[in-house]
Design an enzyme around this catalytic site. Structure first.
Site, short mmCIF file in Angstrom:
data_model
loop_
_atom_site.label_atom_id
_atom_site.label_comp_id
_atom_site.label_asym_id
_atom_site.label_seq_id
_atom_site.Cartn_x
_atom_site.Cartn_y
_atom_site.Cartn_z
N ASP A 6 2.32 16.76 -2.35
CA ASP A 6 1.42 15.92 -1.58
C ASP A 6 2.19 14.62 -1.45
O ASP A 6 2.25 13.83 -2.39
CB ASP A 6 0.10 15.70 -2.34
N HIS A 7 2.79 14.42 -0.30
CA HIS A 7 3.80 13.35 -0.22
C HIS A 7 3.20 11.96 -0.45
O HIS A 7 3.91 11.02 -0.76
CB HIS A 7 4.57 13.41 1.10
N HIS A 64 -4.77 13.97 0.47
CA HIS A 64 -4.38 12.59 0.18
C HIS A 64 -5.55 11.73 -0.28
O HIS A 64 -5.45 11.00 -1.26
CB HIS A 64 -3.76 11.93 1.42
#
Lengths: 360, 513
Positions: free
Chosen positions: B202-203, B265
């Site tokens: 999950d960047h 996010h």
């Protein structure tokens, strides 16, 4: 740094109060002009430089890019000067486009002479940002000025390879380290080498070899003996080696250290072909027959490993040279960090100094 | 103090900012895709530039198209030149590209994995030692199980137990598009790899700004005493974008705002706000605390959803001084699409610390401006001794953590207006991270790739965490997919749909975007 919004103020025969007031006024004006102009508040840096060489120092500081101290106070020293003159410059990194901030960085140049030196602290103190750490740099010597300004500094930047005599360089770094945090550019030049040596022995199967090192050879720029000594001092301090003074063998310094049952040959040799300060190669040998060398090369460090069976492997570890500007910028950044391994490495390096005085 | 060298400790790493990364071969599946070109290859180059790649590093690209190594190296070079955050150093770029090889073929073809094994073995023969292997799945999500199965079938999922090297698999988002799919994918992945080998990206978690939230909460003693239902009135998390969907209609119309941002996010941001202090910052301790938060969020029933979730689509409007089309007129979007470009939720965290505090989440395309922030509103003071007459009024304190564009912390305080009367107005005390550090933040992918190669899973999502996120979003996805359109509309460039106000508790209001 691309300065796109400059504000300048100057005054001859000025006072610290007037300079400080000008700084405050310029900052308010910049912010009023565009609310995205905000002052950086990271680090004060005081540079005490000989006026004759101030242009060179200015060029070096321009090269550090984003590592520019948020407030740089330059004392430009000219012995006969009677009058206190000053210039204040505020530059931004951009215009705050796309909603981003445009950081303002402040540079204050104060022209001083001998008559100002006794009270330099009272000139400097009002011109630094309260509560920010202050880094002090005196690239042209002036040790007595450094001593005076230590009272307001949290870190001192020095470059041990610039001292002409190795022993004096290390003694001075040692003496300063007892009083304040020292950022030594000679140490920072060895950082990529230390990282790579640590990485080379990081695989668990190789870690045990660290206690079986039998030889270390470092080739260095003729003026970078200190950097080589610090690297060996680092190995000695981290690996618990017993060390003795090195002897001189032509262009090399040679000697021995001891770790457990193993004698360790130490050799520091000048690499006259190296054009920039720092190290040219590091070679480590172990009792198992492993011989690992790292050599400065194009596009990174060239690694060569020979195992106990005589098999040789070579490869490149990519990495860009930081250049001297990059090293100086890193030095400024390091003023905000604390590396606990420098002082022990420095102490071991001092212990390995040959008994005769050696020029760096 | 010097340390003796043992197999478990490396005394040379003390004091180093960059810890060693074990020799690794990184295999990117989908190596010619958009993510690889825009993010992964530039990130790898930047790591090479900084000397931060492992001492021995090789890159293998795997993709469907048939090409030779040199062609792929040329594509890597182009991508790096175009998308790297710094101008490449020619000699470093050349050194980096020397490490690159390519294997072509479809992801379900066992021959691809046989060829890949030969390439990997070749690197290890050349190195004279086994190397860690990291398989990066940067493909369309339908290929994740296919690749994982084939890696298992080809025995590429396990290292030789007699040697130390590790095998890891890095999986891009989306990790499933429903709870059932996420569970199935987890089962498939975990039938081939151990959880300790799996790194779900999950960047957002790789962003310095998100990591700073933990520093903000757990390195500063002044906030923690207030950080509970006794003092906090509500929490608002916003991820607004000014831009539309651009050329991503294929992806976006299948995903929508809820899946695109909230399921992953924004729930991660909520976890960072609401989690208990972990015992340590190890991967397991941090992820355990986040999972507890997700489990404390009640699953919404179909009957609850209209009061707790709002969706909408942007209509025509204005952005950046230009007329812009509505979503249904964007290129590639079906004219009867019911995909939401805006989603807002009201969630509760039913635990001792947060019971009764609403957590408002909203995200959308084509909103007034780009901003990602967390606003924590404190309860009002119990008694006002000041006259409110002639002032903007005494407002509750509000702590705003801005993640982008200008990362910082702002605290709204009441202050007296200069003059003879005691009139109060709100003022902001602001701290901007950009003013306080010399360093530039690395790209999220640089940090995440390095962490995955080092085996540090702190910034990656665990299997139960992904499923807990889906457990919250799945009923909403299901209900919305069965509810016919058209959706509520909001004007492009606006604050979003008015319907979102219906989620708010009485007296609450959305912050201006």
């Amino acid at each position: 740094m691309v300065a796109t919004s400059d504000a300048v103020w100057s005054e001859q025969g000025t006072t610290p109060d007037a300079i400080e007031a000008a700084l405050r006024r310029l900052l308010i004006e910049r912010h009023a002009e565009n609310e995205r102009f905000v002052p950086a508040r990271v680090l004060n840096m005081i540079a005490f430089v000989d006026r004759a060489w101030s242009g060179e120092i200015a060029n070096r500081l321009r090269g550090v890019g984003r590592y520019h101290a948020s407030r740089l106070l330059v004392f430009s020293y000219e012995p006969q000067r009677e009058r206190l003159d000053a210039r204040v410059m505020i530059a931004s990194e951009g215009q705050g486009d796309d909603g981003e901030l445009a950081l303002l960085r402040e540079t204050v140049v104060v022209e001083v002479g001998d008559r100002h030196l006794d009270d330099l602290l009272t000139i400097a103190d009002p011109l630094v940002v309260t509560d920010l750490p202050t880094l002090l740099w005196s690239p042209h010597g002036h040790h007595e000025i450094v001593q005076q300004l230590l009272a307001m500094s949290q870190a001192v930047l020095l470059d041990s390879v610039e001292e002409p005599v190795v022993r004096e360089a290390l003694d001075r770094a040692g003496a300063l380290s007892a009083q304040v945090y020292v950022v030594d550019l000679a140490w920072l030049r060895s950082t990529p080498w230390r990282e790579r040596v640590a990485a080379a022995f990081d695989p668990p199967a190789l870690r045990l070899e660290l206690s079986q090192i039998t030889g270390v050879s470092v080739r260095h720029h003729p003026a970078s003996t200190v950097a080589a000594l610090l690297l060996v001092g680092w190995l000695a301090s981290r690996l618990g080696w017993q060390t003795w003074s090195l002897g001189v063998d032509g262009a090399a310094q040679v000697g021995r250290a001891r770790s457990g049952d193993f004698d360790i040959g130490v050799r520091l040799e000048m690499a006259r072909e190296l054009q920039v300060p720092g190290l040219q190669s590091v070679e480590l040998r172990t009792a198992s027959g492993l011989d690992l060398s790292l050599t400065r090369g194009t596009g990174g460090l060239r690694a060569r490993a020979r195992d106990g069976g005589g098999h040789i492997r070579e490869w490149t570890i990519p990495g860009a040279s930081r250049g001297e500007a990059g090293v100086l910028g890193e030095g400024i950044r390091q003023a905000l960090l604390r590396d606990p391994t420098y002082v022990p490495a420095l102490e071991r390096a001092r212990a390995m100094l040959p008994s005769a005085t050696t020029r760096s | 103090m010097a340390l003796a060298a043992t197999e478990s400790e490396n005394p040379l790493t003390a004091g180093l900012e960059r810890l060693p990364v074990a020799p690794t071969t990184l295999v990117i599946f989908g190596a010619t895709g958009d993510l690889a070109r825009r993010k992964l290859l530039p990130a790898l180059y930047n790591l090479a530039h900084e000397g931060a790649l492992p001492e021995r590093f090789h890159l293998v690209g795997v993709s469907r198209s048939d090409k030779v190594h040199e062609d792929f190296r040329g594509e890597c070079e182009q991508a790096i030149r175009r998308f790297s955050r710094r101008t490449p150093d020619e000699s470093v770029l050349a050194s980096f590209l020397e490490t690159v090889k390519y294997v072509g073929g479809t992801f379900d073809d066992p021959a691809v994995y046989s060829e890949l094994a030969k390439v990997l073995d070749g690197f290890e023969r050349e190195a004279g030692e086994p190397l860690n292997r990291a398989f990066y799945l940067s493909t369309a999500p339908q290929f994740f199980p296919v690749i994982v199965d084939q890696l298992g079938a080809g025995k590429l999922n396990r290292a030789d137990p007699s040697t130390h090297p590790q095998v890891r698999v890095i999986i891009e988002k989306p990790f499933g598009t429903t709870l059932a799919q996420a569970r199935e994918l987890n089962q498939r992945v975990l039938s081939t790899f151990d959880e300790s080998q799996v790194f779900r990206i999950d960047h957002y978690l790789g962003k310095e700004t998100v990591q700073n939230m933990m520093a903000f909460r757990f390195a500063n003693g002044m906030f923690e005493p207030l950080w509970n239902r006794n003092y906090i009135d509500s929490v608002q998390i916003t991820a607004a974008e000014e831009i539309g969907i651009g050329s991503r209609a294929d992806y976006y119309d299948a995903a929508g705002a809820l899946r695109d941002l909230i399921q992953n996010h924004m729930l991660q941001l909520l976890c960072h706000v609401a989690m208990e202090p972990p015992a340590s910052f190890t991967a397991e301790d941090v992820r355990n605390e986040k999972v507890k938060v997700l489990h404390a969020i009640p699953q919404l029933s179909a009957a609850d959803i209209p009061q707790m979730a709002v969706r909408a689509q942007y209509g025509p409007g204005h952005a950046g001084g230009e007329d812009v089309p509505g979503y249904l007129h964007e290129e590639g979007v079906p004219e009867d699409s019911i995909t939401e470009t805006y989603a807002a939720l009201r969630l509760e965290v039913d635990n001792w610390r947060w019971a009764g505090v609403p957590f408002y989440l909203r995200t959308g395309k084509r909103l007034a401006r780009k901003v990602t922030e967390i606003a924590v509103t404190l309860k009002p003071v119990p008694h006002l001794a000041f006259s409110q007459h002639g002032s903007l009024g005494v407002q509750p304190n509000q702590l705003v953590l801005t993640l982008q564009p200008n990362e910082g912390v702002s605290l709204r305080l009441g202050a007296k207006i200069p003059g003879t009367r005691m009139i109060i107005r709100p003022v902001n005390m602001e701290f901007l991270y950009g003013t306080a550090f010399l360093s530039q933040s690395p790209e999220a992918y640089e940090r995440l790739i390095t962490d995955a190669m080092r085996g540090d899973a702190t910034l990656f999502t665990r299997n139960d965490e992904v499923e807990a996120q889906w457990r919250i979003c799945d009923p909403i996805v299901g209900t919305w997919s069965q509810t016919p359109g058209p959706l509520a509309q909001y004007e492009a460039g606006s604050q979003g749909p008015q319907e979102a106000d219906g989620l708010l508790r009485e007296g609450d209001r959305w912050r201006a975007i």
